[in-house]
Write an enzyme that holds these catalytic residues in place. Structure first.
Site, mmCIF file in Angstrom:
data_model
loop_
_atom_site.group_PDB
_atom_site.id
_atom_site.type_symbol
_atom_site.label_atom_id
_atom_site.label_comp_id
_atom_site.label_asym_id
_atom_site.label_seq_id
_atom_site.Cartn_x
_atom_site.Cartn_y
_atom_site.Cartn_z
ATOM 1 C CE LYS A 1 54.549 46.661 15.132
ATOM 2 N NZ LYS A 1 55.884 46.742 14.649
ATOM 3 N N GLY B 1 53.149 51.426 7.047
ATOM 4 C CA GLY B 1 54.099 50.325 7.061
ATOM 5 C C GLY B 1 53.454 49.064 7.568
ATOM 6 C CG PHE C 1 55.324 40.817 15.785
ATOM 7 C CD1 PHE C 1 54.951 39.494 15.899
ATOM 8 C CD2 PHE C 1 56.650 41.145 15.750
ATOM 9 C CE1 PHE C 1 55.901 38.514 16.000
ATOM 10 C CE2 PHE C 1 57.603 40.165 15.848
ATOM 11 C CZ PHE C 1 57.235 38.858 15.978
ATOM 12 N N GLY C 2 52.539 43.514 12.993
ATOM 13 C CA GLY C 2 51.367 44.352 12.847
ATOM 14 C C GLY C 2 51.578 45.481 11.863
ATOM 15 C CB VAL D 1 52.972 51.121 11.345
ATOM 16 C CG1 VAL D 1 53.186 52.410 12.130
ATOM 17 C CG2 VAL D 1 53.787 49.995 11.951
ATOM 18 N N GLY E 1 55.135 46.399 9.616
ATOM 19 C CA GLY E 1 56.314 45.869 10.287
ATOM 20 C C GLY E 1 56.037 44.472 10.786
ATOM 21 C CG ASP F 1 63.602 41.815 13.085
ATOM 22 O OD1 ASP F 1 64.391 41.307 12.257
ATOM 23 O OD2 ASP F 1 62.441 42.133 12.803
#
Ligand SMILES: *[C@@H]1O[C@H](CO)[C@@H](O)[C@H](O)[C@H]1NC(C)=O
Ligand SMILES: *[C@@H]1O[C@H](CO)[C@@H](O)[C@H](O)[C@H]1NC(C)=O
Ligand SMILES: *[C@@H]1O[C@H](CO)[C@@H](O)[C@H](O)[C@H]1NC(C)=O
Ligand SMILES: *[C@@H]1O[C@H](CO)[C@@H](O)[C@H](O)[C@H]1NC(C)=O
Ligand SMILES: *[C@@H]1O[C@H](CO)[C@@H](O)[C@H](O)[C@H]1NC(C)=O
Ligand SMILES: *[C@@H]1O[C@H](CO)[C@@H](O)[C@H](O)[C@H]1NC(C)=O
Length: 801
Positions: free
Chosen positions: A537, A516, A520-521, A523, A518, A632
């Protein structure tokens, strides 16, 4: 006393240069340094400001770029709304001079170092009456005859840069065909014109262009109340509009009905944003953003990048490319500079020889780049590849399922990571990127490193004693860390395991399995001790202070709840920050709700997910010593374990990254209705912001479709706003019509009605009308009954349109 008098006298003596705050400048007067004109209402100021040159890394005084501009005078963050000399800044340590010719004709910015004029109003018509320069309270700088505001010789509103202030016009002169074009700035430092522009066309629509010629978004024509594609404009009690369409001109202006501070900006990324000053948080918040999906803007991430609307920053580099100029001071969303190749291509046309030669890297799940070239004679993927291989200018190819070979030369633009909506027709296509052989050798290098490590280990065996000592010390240290060293700070570790970067690199097989991207970074999946699956992450940005990072983690490390993803550990090594979580085999909720290929979640599972998420949020809001806002909440951040128990992910990011709630949101940003209204009205942000988002998620769980369309196909008028539809149907008592048709009616009607009511209460305009998450849990558990909610006012206004 006398000192003051002397000052006043001095001031009078230097009267030719304006020092005190006034809104006018008379012929013969000048402005320089900190001198400024302030509008009579105090809202705007005109003067010189400087930014640092991008070409200079050590940012010293001589690298300043000076501009004459107008900015919001009462906002602590310098926000310019107009710049005079945007193409010709003055370099140097000291401010240039604004002169107002004694004959009252022209205004000019003079570079004192070279004694040259870098900008002037260039008025050619001769006037005999004296003109006066005034900065009006609406932010318009006017040169008028004798200060008569209706007898204007020149005004800044006729020479806009990238900002449309309330009361200013965007329009065209039908006689001369002159248009008022708004052009974005190049980046937040360099004010010179960028690639994006917008103007009002003869069709009555505001169109946005790349490089003046390539349109990428249209507002739709004015229909008397709003522009066709922007129904949010009808938000109640906030705006009034003026639209003029006669023989001579067509023009549009907006006006604010309350005392709020807003402005419309064509920003660096090519999006048009109506921004509102949020005084409690000291940030500008977007009220509308067009186009709402950042990735729809042509070339917004620059070349060789991949755009993803579900991550922040949304721009990333393709494999084999890296950011050209990653300066930490820049907004991560400003990536129009794109990415550059790590290793030059070989271009020998020879891919089979072991070393040398170029190769292709396949990327799937992306939208194909802009401007493909068809290669008619290539009938197979192999032939298509060969057509690309021999040419250095060929950067990628794809061989479509419909039998066609496409190649790209030069830059690759507009590659978009497709979401899970599965709506795209070409999601099955693979884009093969032309890369140098070096890109594929990391494994081999890795092997060499392992051999090296082995040799080192052999050498080390000679010093057995030393090793034993080291091991003992290490184990001790680690144990101490795990037990939370109470001597220093008992909140430092909270049971989180501090990992070494190497350990995580090994566990994730060098970050090879990405599950993924997501906020901010990215995964990655990994295996701890060869057995426990984990999700790692990798956060953007570096870790400067481990102690500080631990302290920040301490408040979120203590969180344990069935419905919250468990954090296992972290890693902080100079330029790396990683978080380690338990692995969720069923990944995120969005895939199950929106992906066409995914098996349908039955009603009971959906209900349990709704309840579980509510419990997790209630825990974050109410049960922790220090409440945590998520900021979020969306299906992408709700993970599912092996038995579909929901777990909230990505919590605590605002605390961890020391950011404002607004800056950890990765949800479709800046659309009235999708964002809680308090983002717009400027009141303080509370956990009720999560309640609003939770309501939006409930609607998506019931309907199995996304509330907001991604407007990738700019066909125009397809602005369907689902929450509005739901609220209307709910009040009419017709809930079954919007229940996901994939359920074939296999639902418990009473529960559907309950979830709908909760959803509708959660998305009320006023935060105190929304229930707390604790109350939501009780309702969904059937402990508390719920009245029929009123129609949310904001949504109602959108329905009416
Ligand atoms: C400032 O930058 C200029 C070049 O931009 C350089 O010549 C000068 O030495 C620098 N001064 C300091 C104090 O770093
Ligand atoms: C600057 O230029 C103007 C005319 O362009 C001239 O009259 C003036 O003397 C110059 N001043 C200096 C300091 O060179
Ligand atoms: C300005 O005044 C001069 C004489 O003082 C005169 O010749 C000229 O016609 C006037 N121009 C205008 C536009 O009134
Ligand atoms: C201002 O200018 C307008 C138009 O030129 C004129 O009609 C009006 O009388 C002027 N007002 C004053 C106070 O001079
Ligand atoms: C302005 O544009 C219209 C249509 O685009 C054209 O018919 C007209 O001749 C143009 N006028 C001028 C002055 O260029
Ligand atoms: C912009 O357009 C001009 C002329 O139409 C063209 O020469 C130039 O290459 C374009 N620039 C980019 C970056 O597309």
């Amino acid at each position: 006393m006398s000192f003051v008098l002397i000052l006043i006298a001095l001031n009078a003596w230097c009267g030719l240069s304006v020092q005190a705050s006034t809104d006018t400048l008379s012929p013969g007067q000048t402005l320089t340094g900190d001198g400024k004109l302030v509008s009579s209402n105090g809202k705007f100021a005109l003067g010189f400001f400087h930014s640092k040159s991008t070409s200079d890394n050590n940012h010293n005084d001589t690298s300043r770029l000076w501009y004459l501009g107008i900015w919001f005078n009462q906002i602590p963050k310098l926000t310019t709304v107009w710049v005079a000399n945007r193409d010709s800044p003055v370099h140097g340590p000291t401010s240039p001079l604004l002169t107002f010719a004694a004959d009252g004709a022209n205004l000019a910015v003079v570079n004192l170092a070279t004694n040259s004029t870098v900008w002037s109003t260039q008025i050619t018509t001769q006037t005999n009456t004296t003109t006066i320069l005034v900065l009006l309270g609406i932010g318009n700088l006017i040169l008028s005859h004798g200060g008569n505001t209706s007898n204007i010789v020149w005004q800044s509103f006729d020479h806009p840069t990238d900002t449309l202030l309330p009361g200013a016009t965007i329009g065209l002169n039908k006689v001369t065909n002159e248009t008022l074009r708004f052009v974005s700035r190049r980046n937040s430092v360099d004010q010179s014109p960028g690639m994006y522009s917008m103007e009002l066309g003869r069709d009555g629509a505001v169109t946005m262009y790349y490089n003046s010629t390539l349109p990428y978004w249209s507002s739709g024509a004015w229909n008397g109340r709003y522009f066709g594609n922007v129904p949010e404009m009808t938000a109640p009690d906030r705006f009034a509009y003026t639209f003029v369409d006669d023989d001579r001109e067509m023009s549009f202006a907006y006006h604010l009905l309350d005392g709020s501070t807003m402005y419309c900006l064509l920003d660096v990324s090519g999006q048009r944003k109506l921004l509102a000053w949020h005084d409690a948080n000291k940030v500008w918040m977007p009220v509308f953003t067009n186009p709402s999906a950042h990735c729809t803007v042509h070339a917004t991430c620059g070349s060789f990048s991949v755009c993803n609307d579900n991550t922040r920053p949304s721009c990333g580099c393709m494999k084999g490319f890296a950011n050209a100029d990653l300066d930490g001071n820049w907004d991560p969303d400003e990536r129009t500079g794109g990415c550059t190749r790590n290793f030059p291509l070989d271009c020998s046309g020879n891919s089979n020889v072991g070393l040398g030669g170029d190769k292709f890297y396949g990327m799937s799940g992306v939208r194909m780049p802009f401007d493909p070239k068809r290669v008619e004679h290539a009938a197979s993927r192999r032939e298509c590849e060969e057509a690309c291989l021999g040419e250095c200018s060929c950067t990628a190819y794809s061989f479509g399922s419909n039998g066609g070979c496409s190649v790209w030369h030069g830059e690759l633009l507009d590659v978009i990571m497709l979401g899970n909506d599965g709506g795209s027709t070409n999601s099955g296509e693979i884009l093969y990127i032309h890369l140098a052989a070096e890109e594929f050798q990391s494994r081999r290098n890795h092997g060499r490193a392992m051999v090296g490590g082995f040799v080192a280990a052999c050498f080390a065996t000679l010093c057995v004693l030393l090793i034993i000592i080291v091991i003992v010390l290490k184990v001790r240290r680690k144990r101490r860390k795990l037990q939370c060293n109470t001597v220093n700070d008992n909140r430092v570790c909270s049971g989180l395991i501090p990992f070494k970067y190497r350990e995580l690199q090994r566990a994730t097989r060098n970050f090879s399995e990405k599950i993924g991207a997501g906020g901010f970074g990215a995964v990655f999946k990994g295996l701890l001790n060869e057995s426990t699956p984990i999700a790692v992450k990798r956060l953007y940005g570096s870790c400067r202070e481990e102690k500080q990072f631990r302290a920040e983690l301490s408040s979120i490390g203590i969180i344990h709840h069935t419905n919250i993803v468990k954090m296992i550990g972290f890693c902080c090594e100079d330029n790396k920050r990683l978080l380690v979580y338990e692995y969720m085999p069923n990944l995120s909720l969005d895939a199950h709700l929106f992906q066409k290929s995914a098996p349908t979640l039955n009603w009971n599972t959906r209900y349990q997910i709704a309840l579980g998420v509510a419990r997790g949020l209630a825990y974050l809001h109410e049960s922790c010593r220090d409440y945590i806002m998520h900021c979020d909440i969306k299906p992408q951040n709700i993970l599912l374990d092996g038995s579909f128990v929901p777990k909230i992910a990505d919590f605590g990011m605002a605390k961890l990254l020391k950011r404002d709630c607004s800056r950890v949101m990765t949800t479709t940003r800046g659309t009235i209705g999708y964002l809680a209204p308090e983002w717009i009205s400027g009141v303080a942000i509370t956990p009720k912001i999560d309640v609003y988002s939770y309501g939006m998620v409930l609607l998506e769980i019931i309907s199995g479709r996304m509330n907001s369309h991604n407007d990738y196909n700019s066909d125009g008028d397809d602005v369907v706003y689902f929450p509005v539809h739901v609220a209307r149907k709910l009040l009419k008592g017709d809930v079954m019509s919007f229940v996901d048709h994939k359920l074939h009616g296999n639902v418990i009607l009473e529960e559907v009605v309950r979830v709908c009511k909760v959803a509708c209460w959660c998305i009320q305009d006023k935060e105190f009308d929304r229930p707390t998450m604790g109350k939501v849990v009780q309702i969904l558990e059937g402990v508390v009954e719920l009245d029929m909610p009123p129609m949310p006012r904001l949504l109602e206004a959108i329905v009416a349109s």
